[in-house]
Design an enzyme around this catalytic site. Sequence first.
Site: not given
Length: 246
Positions: A10, A12, A91, A93, A162, A168, A207
């Site tokens: 991914n 992003k 996701h 985010e 996740e 991150g 991560s």
Amino acid sequence: MKHQQLLVANWKMNGSAELVDSISATLAGITFTGLDVVICPPFTLLHRFAEQRNFALGAQNVSQHSAGAYTGEISAAQLLEANATYVIIGHSERRTLNAETDELIAAKLKAATEAGLTPILCVGETLEQRQQEKTEQVIARQLDAVYASQPELLAKSVIAYEPIWAIGTGESASPEQAQAIHAFIRDHLAQLDSAVASKIKLLYGGSVNGENCSALFAQPDINGALVGGASLKAAEFAQICSSAQE
């Protein structure tokens, strides 16, 4: 339960034509055995990848609508035309920054599967929810929303766990922690549909890097990974690919 492993990169809102060339050249030198690889770049880079490659392409989002006056959105059919065969949906985010609800995510999965895309459904808990010991409750709710919408959607999807607190941040769930949640997900799916539970691929995302990937891949219910920052570094991503095949 081991399946054909799956690694999903991914990118992003990162990447360039130069990165496309670098990743493509690096992966071209690897013979994948028991491993499928998917690269999910920004929409604008999908067409930059050559037709002949040893990995698949995916997108990072899709509209629940097939067409219309939805400025800034992209449909499943358009993603297919851009050579994508997978799409990341839900996701953290998108859930957080774009206020995507479980119901909207279920609608996106429906649109994706009807068009022929394979959805990568992301589920996971925040740090606060983890501290309140609500991890399993949150994940069950996210899965149940999709099942209630259309039971067969889960069978056509890949699920990526996740933990939001590990995305991150450089922090990662320990292999044992990750395995425990993956086992819970598979057990919960078995309550909904035992056939789905035995066949579905479960990925870990949070991560993932060249140092921790081998221990994660060794867990019985982890069938691959959703890789963020490390997928932007050709050499490290190649290392993760190699670890997934060991």
